[in-house]
Scaffold this motif. Structure first.
Motif, PDB file in Angstrom:
ATOM      1  N   ALA A  13      -6.847   3.928  -1.855  1.00 34.10           N
ATOM      2  CA  ALA A  13      -7.853   3.084  -1.210  1.00 34.10           C
ATOM      3  C   ALA A  13      -9.218   3.239  -1.879  1.00 34.10           C
ATOM      4  O   ALA A  13      -9.954   2.257  -2.048  1.00 34.10           O
TER       5      ALA A  13
ATOM      6  N   GLY B 185      -5.256   5.197   4.150  1.00 31.00           N
ATOM      7  CA  GLY B 185      -6.339   4.906   3.213  1.00 31.00           C
ATOM      8  C   GLY B 185      -7.295   3.861   3.746  1.00 31.00           C
ATOM      9  O   GLY B 185      -8.520   4.029   3.693  1.00 31.00           O
ATOM     10  N   GLY B 186      -6.727   2.771   4.266  1.00 30.35           N
ATOM     11  CA  GLY B 186      -7.577   1.739   4.853  1.00 30.35           C
ATOM     12  C   GLY B 186      -8.366   2.258   6.030  1.00 30.35           C
ATOM     13  O   GLY B 186      -9.541   1.907   6.217  1.00 30.35           O
TER      14      GLY B 186
ATOM     15  N   ASP C 212      -9.260   1.400  -5.088  1.00 28.34           N
ATOM     16  CA  ASP C 212      -9.401  -0.036  -4.835  1.00 28.34           C
ATOM     17  C   ASP C 212     -10.864  -0.423  -4.619  1.00 28.34           C
ATOM     18  O   ASP C 212     -11.242  -1.582  -4.848  1.00 28.34           O
ATOM     19  N   LYS C 213     -11.683   0.542  -4.198  1.00 23.21           N
ATOM     20  CA  LYS C 213     -13.115   0.293  -3.995  1.00 23.21           C
ATOM     21  C   LYS C 213     -13.937   0.607  -5.245  1.00 23.21           C
ATOM     22  O   LYS C 213     -15.172   0.578  -5.201  1.00 23.21           O
TER      23      LYS C 213
ATOM     24  N   SER D 263      -2.628   8.071  -0.033  1.00 23.43           N
ATOM     25  CA  SER D 263      -3.129   6.833   0.551  1.00 23.43           C
ATOM     26  C   SER D 263      -4.642   6.716   0.405  1.00 23.43           C
ATOM     27  O   SER D 263      -5.169   5.654   0.051  1.00 23.43           O
TER      28      SER D 263
ATOM     29  N   THR E 150       0.832  -1.206   0.000  1.00 19.16           N
ATOM     30  CA  THR E 150       0.000   0.000   0.000  1.00 19.16           C
ATOM     31  C   THR E 150       0.862   1.250   0.000  1.00 19.16           C
ATOM     32  O   THR E 150       0.570   2.221  -0.706  1.00 19.16           O
TER      33      THR E 150
ATOM     34  N   GLN F  61      -6.926   3.715  11.499  1.00 22.00           N
ATOM     35  CA  GLN F  61      -5.582   3.592  10.940  1.00 22.00           C
ATOM     36  C   GLN F  61      -4.562   3.228  12.008  1.00 22.00           C
ATOM     37  O   GLN F  61      -3.482   2.724  11.697  1.00 22.00           O
TER      38      GLN F  61
END
Length: 289
Positions: free
Chosen positions: A154, A119-120, A157-158, A150, A94, A262
């Motif tokens: 993320a 990001g997560g 990715d979604k 970040s 990541t 995070q």
């Protein structure tokens, strides 16, 4: 603090204590020490987590000094996330994609591991607010620094289409180039183009107490009712941007959730426990404001 603090066991700090902290400039606003020391008490860990003010010129020396002093690692906040990326010896996937690091782990082999958990954590905060990222919709990110990198990765990715706007156009273009599929909206016109987006995220320090522009409050007049407004700033808990969004009847997500989510990975790496983000944790940190 609330009465919940009296229910926690006393903090354990011995000569064998595990140590970590948060590096930033400024860093006085950070609630990371409140959060991590709460978890240390909750789980009975022998350790401490401290604020570590370091200006950009001193950042590398500060990190190497912490490593030499036996710290387990540190969180990294504004403005050091890209410098931390360059300093790390080893990067998780990541962090490689984001080009930024917010968590440093000092390994036993002497190498510095760089992780990107912003990001997560941001996506987890949206999901916790029952506002998960929607595939094939558009997000507009204010800023092009480490957190923006970040968060943008993320959201991609979604399945979201990500646009970047930044006061310095060149930085926005560099971030968009680093994230295939992202594009750039000029800072001078993004307020007029809000109707094209379903998610607006402030990833800058604008609106932060003690920051460069604590009164930052752009116009949201062009927003549609579907727009979700998120701010990663959490001091104050309701920034001027979020307050304006609420007055417009828009759904909002503050920065506290991202902070909480995070933080879990770093705590696990440094202190050997996987903490839980629950209502008691949120209440305790909220009461520190």
């Amino acid at each position: 603090m609330s009465t919940s603090s009296s229910l926690l066991p006393p903090q354990i700090i011995t000569g064998k204590a595990r140590l970590a902290g948060v590096l930033g400039w400024p860093v006085a606003h950070s609630r990371s020490p409140v959060l991590h020391n709460y978890w240390l008490r909750q789980y009975g860990v022998d350790g401490a987590y401290v604020p570590l003010p370091a200006d950009p010129e001193s950042f590398v020396a500060a990190v190497l000094g912490l490593q030499a002093a036996g710290f387990r690692g540190a969180n990294v906040t504004i403005p050091h996330k890209e410098a931390a990326y360059k300093l790390a010896d080893v990067l998780d996937e990541t962090a490689k994609r984001a080009g930024a690091v917010n968590t440093l782990v000092f390994r036993e082999d002497g190498k510095i591991l760089g992780l990107s958990t912003d990001g997560g954590g941001f996506v987890a905060s949206l999901e916790a607010a029952s506002l998960p990222p929607q595939p094939r919709t558009r997000a507009l990110l204010l800023g092009a620094g480490g957190a923006a990198r970040s968060v943008a990765a993320a959201l991609q990715d979604k399945g979201m289409q990500v646009s970047i706007t930044n006061r310095t156009q060149e930085r926005a273009e560099a971030l968009a180039e680093a994230l295939p599929g992202a594009d750039v909206v000029p800072w001078s016109v993004w307020e007029q183009q809000l109707g094209d987006f379903t998610l607006l995220v402030n990833t800058t320090s604008l609106g932060m107490e003690g920051g460069p522009d604590p009164l930052f409050c752009p116009s949201l007049a062009q927003a549609t009712p579907q727009l979700v407004v998120a701010d990663i700033v959490y001091v104050p808990r309701v920034t001027p941007l979020l307050a304006s969004a609420q007055k417009h009847g828009l759904r909002t997500v503050g920065g506290l959730g991202m902070l909480l989510h995070q933080a879990r990975l770093g705590f696990r790496e440094w202190f050997g426990v996987d903490p839980q983000v629950d209502d008691a944790t949120q209440e305790y940190v909220l009461n520190s404001f």
